[in-house]
Design a protein around this motif. Sequence first.
Motif, mmCIF file in Angstrom:
data_model
loop_
_atom_site.group_PDB
_atom_site.id
_atom_site.type_symbol
_atom_site.label_atom_id
_atom_site.label_comp_id
_atom_site.label_asym_id
_atom_site.label_seq_id
_atom_site.Cartn_x
_atom_site.Cartn_y
_atom_site.Cartn_z
ATOM 1 N N ASP A 105 1.306 10.619 10.252
ATOM 2 C CA ASP A 105 0.578 9.402 9.880
ATOM 3 C C ASP A 105 1.480 8.179 9.868
ATOM 4 O O ASP A 105 1.020 7.056 10.070
ATOM 5 N N VAL A 115 -6.153 6.249 9.802
ATOM 6 C CA VAL A 115 -5.164 5.809 8.806
ATOM 7 C C VAL A 115 -5.563 4.475 8.201
ATOM 8 O O VAL A 115 -5.264 4.193 7.030
ATOM 9 N N TYR A 133 0.849 -1.183 0.000
ATOM 10 C CA TYR A 133 0.000 0.000 0.000
ATOM 11 C C TYR A 133 0.891 1.241 0.000
ATOM 12 O O TYR A 133 1.935 1.265 0.659
ATOM 13 N N HIS A 134 0.478 2.276 -0.707
ATOM 14 C CA HIS A 134 1.161 3.568 -0.633
ATOM 15 C C HIS A 134 0.753 4.254 0.666
ATOM 16 O O HIS A 134 -0.442 4.368 0.967
ATOM 17 N N VAL A 135 1.742 4.737 1.441
ATOM 18 C CA VAL A 135 1.438 5.394 2.709
ATOM 19 C C VAL A 135 2.245 6.684 2.845
ATOM 20 O O VAL A 135 2.791 7.192 1.866
ATOM 21 N N ASN A 160 -5.614 1.126 -3.551
ATOM 22 C CA ASN A 160 -4.274 1.602 -3.181
ATOM 23 C C ASN A 160 -3.333 0.429 -2.929
ATOM 24 O O ASN A 160 -2.283 0.581 -2.333
ATOM 25 N N VAL A 220 -6.367 7.638 -3.118
ATOM 26 C CA VAL A 220 -5.439 8.105 -2.089
ATOM 27 C C VAL A 220 -4.288 8.862 -2.739
ATOM 28 O O VAL A 220 -3.571 8.331 -3.585
ATOM 29 N N PRO A 258 -0.771 10.635 -1.957
ATOM 30 C CA PRO A 258 0.238 10.725 -0.882
ATOM 31 C C PRO A 258 0.506 12.172 -0.487
ATOM 32 O O PRO A 258 0.448 13.083 -1.309
ATOM 33 N N LYS A 279 -7.983 5.504 5.551
ATOM 34 C CA LYS A 279 -7.405 6.350 4.501
ATOM 35 C C LYS A 279 -6.507 5.579 3.552
ATOM 36 O O LYS A 279 -6.592 5.734 2.328
ATOM 37 N N TYR A 280 -5.614 4.744 4.097
ATOM 38 C CA TYR A 280 -4.568 4.148 3.273
ATOM 39 C C TYR A 280 -4.853 2.701 2.842
ATOM 40 O O TYR A 280 -4.401 2.265 1.779
ATOM 41 N N ILE A 297 0.639 4.539 11.362
ATOM 42 C CA ILE A 297 0.681 3.332 10.525
ATOM 43 C C ILE A 297 1.572 2.278 11.160
ATOM 44 O O ILE A 297 1.284 1.080 11.115
#
Length: 912
Positions: free
Chosen positions: A291, A427, A282-284, A436, A451, A453, A430-431, A295
């Motif tokens: 955040d 989070v 996943y892109h975070v 994503n 999402v 970044p 969101k992520y 995470i």
Amino acid sequence: MKKILLSLPLLFVLTSTSYVAAQTQKQSATFVTQVEGIKEYKMGNGLQVLLVPDQSQSNVVVNIVYNVGSKHEGYGEKGMAHLLEHMLFKSTKNLGDIKKMLSDKGGDANGTTYYDRTNYYEIFPSNEENLRWSIQMEADRMINATIKQEDLDKEFSVVRNEFEIGENNPTSVLMERIISAGYLWHNYGKSTIGSKEDIERVKSPQLRKFYEKYYQPDNATLIVAGKFDEKKVIEFVNQYFGSIPRPTRVLDEIQTVEPAQDGEKFVEVKRAGDSQSVGAMYHVAPYGDKDYAAIDVLSKILTSDPSGYLYKALVDTHKVAAIFAYSPEVRDASFYYFGAEISKDKNIEQVKTDIRTELNKIGTINYTDEDVQRAKASIIKSIENDKNNTINYAVNLTEIVGSGDYRLGFLYRDNIEKVTKEDIKRVAQKYFKVNNRTIGVFIPTKDEVRVKPNEFTNKDITELVSNYKGRAVEKEAKPFEASIKNLKAHFAEGKLSNGLKYGIIDKEIKGEKVVLSFNLPVSNETDLASKGAIGELTAQLLMSGTKKLTKEQIKDQLDALKSSVGFRFSGQTLSVSINTYKNSLDKTMDIVRQIITEPTFPEAELAKTLNEYVTYLDANTNDPQALAFNEISRITSNYPKSSLFYTPSFAELKADLQKVKQADLVNFYKNILGAQNGVVSVVGTNDKAKVEKLLNDTFGKWTSKSTYKKAYQTFTATKKEDKLYNIPDKENATAVGQVSFKMNKESADYPAMVMMNEMLGSGGFLSARLPMRLREKEGISYGAGSYISIPTDVKTDVASWSYYAFLNPTKRDAVEKAVKEEISLAIKDGFTADELKTNIVSWKNGRTTSLGTDNTLLSLSNNYLLNGISFDDYDKLEKQIDALKVSDVNNVLKKYISLDKLTSVYTGTFNK
């Protein structure tokens, strides 16, 4: 995945056009600020200097970080940052052969490359000469590295060999492919080690341009940590870095931002292997974003053993054998990677569906305050432990500096402490969205909430950290001289009524940390017959639960105490390690007491452990390195299968494991394990009365029903033999060889054998004859060397000398020829007096470095308590080494080592 390499040293000159218009006058480091235990200085040329003093250390580390990594590589440059890291250990204008100087000085040195940064570090015993040389050397290779084409030609095969080693690991290959597929534009999708095609085509002028652009003081942070004189450090920094001008070029901030992913992606990798894997990315957020901390906490909540939601859903139910998660500390928007290992008997499509189903729930789980506090306690414990190991902390700062600024590490800690249940929910939602994620096939959908970044500019980071002051500096630990004389002066011993011996080393550790190391020998050959696998599993499952505590509660309580406990059984010995703090010692020992006196060995935990172990063995069955070292042990010994010294094949061990029942563990615990014949050594507290009481309360009544009688190996002579094990579709191969002989550490020939091994394959910084020939001169092996196994007990003399090499399968003949030629030449012509002199200095310096570590002190104490080996033997051996003549070493080589006694094993794909 991070590629951390063992680098080499050798040095060079250059004149960069970047310097022409710059001033050449001397500059001085100016104090900027102090944040907790870190003092920051800045030079006019842009160099940042960070000092992390710790007078309790006897070592010092010099670590320089350049803000350049694989992220900065352009078209046709993939792998250039990593290749340059290798080349920076070749030669410089002013110092000559640095690799030789590193070898002569002993100590520890390395270089690593990652997405945002490259670093180089040296760890030496703390003295003015070592400190001066390290700073001088790093200043010289900042601007004066040679980067010769002939050196580059040799290094290609070494880097390629390293690349191929990574290609052997199915899990690593899958992770690399998923991350690559997950990024369209940003270079985080490119492997740090680079493209083999780009690496093989780069020429020294291209590499030099890259070097001249990024290896400059305004793009570097110099970190000095451990025991040092601050004034001397600044004096040396001014002396050697002060004359380097600030470059006229300007480094532009990288503007590439990965766009929001617009659908789930799928990657499939088909390769030879024995175990299956599933991964998801996943892109975070970047490391500097708050955040990121949330995470990290969420990751613990999801994957921790035994409390994690994903762990319970996938591992507890035996759908997968093991899981892990990883999110790198990087400058730009990071990624979160989830991996699962699956036994080969599982349907991979069904498991993939099960994993996706559980991942889809992440944003909907009703997380609790208990979940958050448990995860935070575990992370904060790791942060504290890292901070209180100054040498490692200074090296680990590399990642934080690379992510934007060293103070981000403190902000990350603060953010961890502030994380709430609401942050976790936010989070997670969101992520952790399907669109994503990179795991499966593309699925077109409508009305997606995508999402994007968060972008962090240099200005954002500056504003974030500019007024950060940090917390109060902690009390410094007392200095402790790294010498046998000082160890003896600060050592106390005692014995419990049940026979357990203890030793206390009066040495403070930063942060008031306390470390205990136990060696508990038990039983005899008869009672331990055919119980190798049972012993391993019994030790592993001791922490799976007690009459009053579940596995989860044990872990939670230890995390809250910032403590760690580990058990391991091998041969005849149960090893126990305890890491805690003075204010947590009592409660930690009470937990240990419950673990060793009231274990329950839950059947569900045994089933999970067996599943994980068997899956691990499946993965190792055709791994060249694992197979080579296992097989050399098998064919150079002759024991019945029931013997505790027998080395089973992977298939045999797998079969043994699958036979183990819970009753076997209970019986092993009740009849075999106990503490009455053992020893324990303690560092970090000098309160003898308290230590003895805690040991009595914890281990004083734990006794074994089986009579202890130490077992000894029997000698098996090796013979001239070369065995090939052909493994399908492996990019890398392994060679291992052994000569067996009779000797122990009281033998008259032992000191000469130590130095023979140093010069032939073990000593220096890759400067011994075997690594010099295979890696440096011919470039046919990424790693090569030798080692000796000599017993300390005078009642046995089963000893051996061994070599190893990692290679491309097509170079097998060349490696075999080179190894045997070097051994033959050493036997025929002998070593030289200068060679012996240089290696003695290097060997002694390495021992001084080792004596500055707590692990060495604990080992010396346990050896004394268990085997009666005097501390003075440490210095005695050095005196014996000093008295050696080169003829003594050459005679020992001829007496014990012969190609007619060399058994070798080669594993890899040799039939392409």
